[in-house]
Design an enzyme around this catalytic site. Structure first.
Site, PDB file in Angstrom:
ATOM      1  N   SER A  38       0.804  -1.226   0.000  1.00 40.34           N
ATOM      2  CA  SER A  38       0.000   0.000   0.000  1.00 40.34           C
ATOM      3  C   SER A  38       0.838   1.277   0.000  1.00 40.34           C
ATOM      4  O   SER A  38       0.317   2.347  -0.290  1.00 40.34           O
ATOM      5  CB  SER A  38      -0.920   0.007   1.219  1.00 40.34           C
ATOM      6  N   ASP A 327      -2.701   7.990   8.070  1.00 37.41           N
ATOM      7  CA  ASP A 327      -3.653   7.169   8.813  1.00 37.41           C
ATOM      8  C   ASP A 327      -2.875   6.258   9.755  1.00 37.41           C
ATOM      9  O   ASP A 327      -1.685   6.473   9.974  1.00 37.41           O
ATOM     10  CB  ASP A 327      -4.575   6.389   7.860  1.00 37.41           C
ATOM     11  N   HIS A 330      -0.071   4.549   7.321  1.00 41.16           N
ATOM     12  CA  HIS A 330       0.579   5.121   6.136  1.00 41.16           C
ATOM     13  C   HIS A 330       1.071   6.542   6.333  1.00 41.16           C
ATOM     14  O   HIS A 330       0.423   7.340   7.002  1.00 41.16           O
ATOM     15  CB  HIS A 330      -0.403   5.082   4.955  1.00 41.16           C
TER      16      HIS A 330
END
Ligand code: NAG
Ligand code: NAG
Ligand code: NAG
Length: 362
Positions: A38, A327, A330
């Site tokens: 991600s 978040d 990340h």
């Protein structure tokens, strides 16, 4: 469409591309092929029918040029986007957004195979169809390479790929999986596990090499014991020392593996980036990087905004450029920019044995 027409279209497309690039920013490499999780996913998971490892909803993307969520796990651009900018290339598009066409032209400047939740191993996430594991990302690249060979011929493809960059950002999810699974811990000691990670990655790098890859950008695992999701487990919000310790151990194994590969495989070049150190520096000396908040996420709910992920119902901070974390897992766009600036032009303290600019001219 017959072969001649397709070849003509391809060469036409390429000359238009060269012209437009010549008029914009100098293109430094023919293509960037991006693999990983991600941290660099630019939307592949949006195409997975049953995945819940998604970021295609607000407030992701609020600082993206379109102000819309794209599948990036970030407020704006991620590290893959910033690297592409430095290279004078458009961001490599998600493989799954192109795979229906299977046209060489759409693969020419590179492709992103990265998938949120991916690991070196086929974790539980991946067997359930939540994300595309690394071995499958390599399979997808090999399919692309075959299409390039069909349409450009093998020697042109070989030349094209040998100058291209192969960017790999993977491993964090394997470490998180290990410490979250008593089964994995029963099977292997942490040292065995991180050794197995490096060894398994080595096998995949060899497959990429056999299919034309020569220049690799490999990032080590960051100080992932310091992500808000880990800090929130500790009463005083300290980083998880165990997670950080084994991330460093893996990074050591990765570097040793790369050294070995460098002497085993003829004509291979790499740049290893010490994500861990730059992240620790940013956390310890936030002001020198323009950060004020190094513990709490920007988007989320609860303590450290890490008890509920960044969902449409979550709150988000007003100043995204002074937060290290977007978040619970990340980095923000601001952090991604610091990473890529350093990986591209940084000193040998962070970039071993060379930075990306040097890799390009190697
Ligand atoms: C993951 O699964 C694929 C497909 O089943 C298999 O080929 C590959 O070896 C597996 N990789 C690992 C690291 O277990
Ligand atoms: C919190 O972190 C500190 C520093 O790593 C550690 O000494 C302490 O045991 C941790 N507390 C809990 C409840 O895990
Ligand atoms: C946001 O934070 C940065 C870095 O601390 C600071 O330079 C900037 O002025 C802040 N912006 C706003 C709108 O407060």
């Amino acid at each position: 469409m017959d072969y001649m027409a397709e070849t003509f279209l391809l060469s036409f497309f390429l000359s238009v591309l060269r012209l437009s690039v010549a008029f914009s920013r100098a293109q430094m490499v023919p293509a960037a092929f991006v693999f990983g999780d991600s941290l660099v996913d630019v939307g592949n998971n949006n195409y997975l029918p049953v995945s819940i490892a998604l970021a295609d909803f607000p407030h992701n993307g609020i600082d993206f040029p379109t102000k819309k969520p794209t599948g990036r796990f970030c407020n704006g651009k991620n590290a893959a986007d910033f690297l592409a900018e430095k290279l004078g290339l458009p961001s490599s598009p998600p493989y799954l957004s192109l795979s229906k066409k299977k046209a060489a032209a759409s693969y020419m400047n590179g492709v992103s195979f990265a998938s949120g939740g991916a690991g070196i191993f086929n974790g539980t996430d991946q067997t359930l169809g939540q994300s595309i594991p690394f071995s499958e990302q390599v399979d997808d690249y090999i399919a692309v390479q075959k299409i390039l060979v069909q349409q450009m011929g093998s020697s042109a493809t070989e030349k094209h790929l040998s100058k291209s960059l192969f960017v790999i950002v993977i491993g964090s999810n394997d470490i998180f999986d290990y410490f979250g699974s008593s089964d994995l811990q029963k099977k292997n000691t942490p040292q065995q596990f991180v050794d197995l990670m490096a060894n398994t990655l080595k096998g995949q790098l060899k497959r990429l090499y056999e299919s034309g890859a020569r220049k690799f950008v490999l990032t080590g695992i960051g100080a992932i014991g310091c992500v808000p999701a880990e800090r929130v487990k500790n009463k005083t919000h300290e980083c998880s020392e165990e997670t950080n310790f084994w991330s460093v151990k893996y990074n050591e194994g990765l570097q040793a593996m790369l050294k070995g590969l460098g002497s085993e495989l003829h004509g291979i070049y790499y740049s290893y980036f010490d994500t861990y150190s730059i992240m620790q520096n940013a956390i310890r000396n936030p002001s020198s990087y323009g950060f004020n908040e190094v513990q709490s996420a920007c988007c989320g709910l609860g303590e450290l905004k890490a008890e509920v992920p960044c969902l449409p119902v979550s709150k988000y901070c007003s100043n995204r450029s002074d937060h290290v974390f977007w978040d619970l897992y990340h980095p923000t766009e601001a952090t991604a920019r610091v990473f890529v600036d350093t990986l591209f032009d940084g000193p040998s303290q962070y970039c071993v044995p060379m930075n990306v600019r040097q890799l390009i001219s190697a």
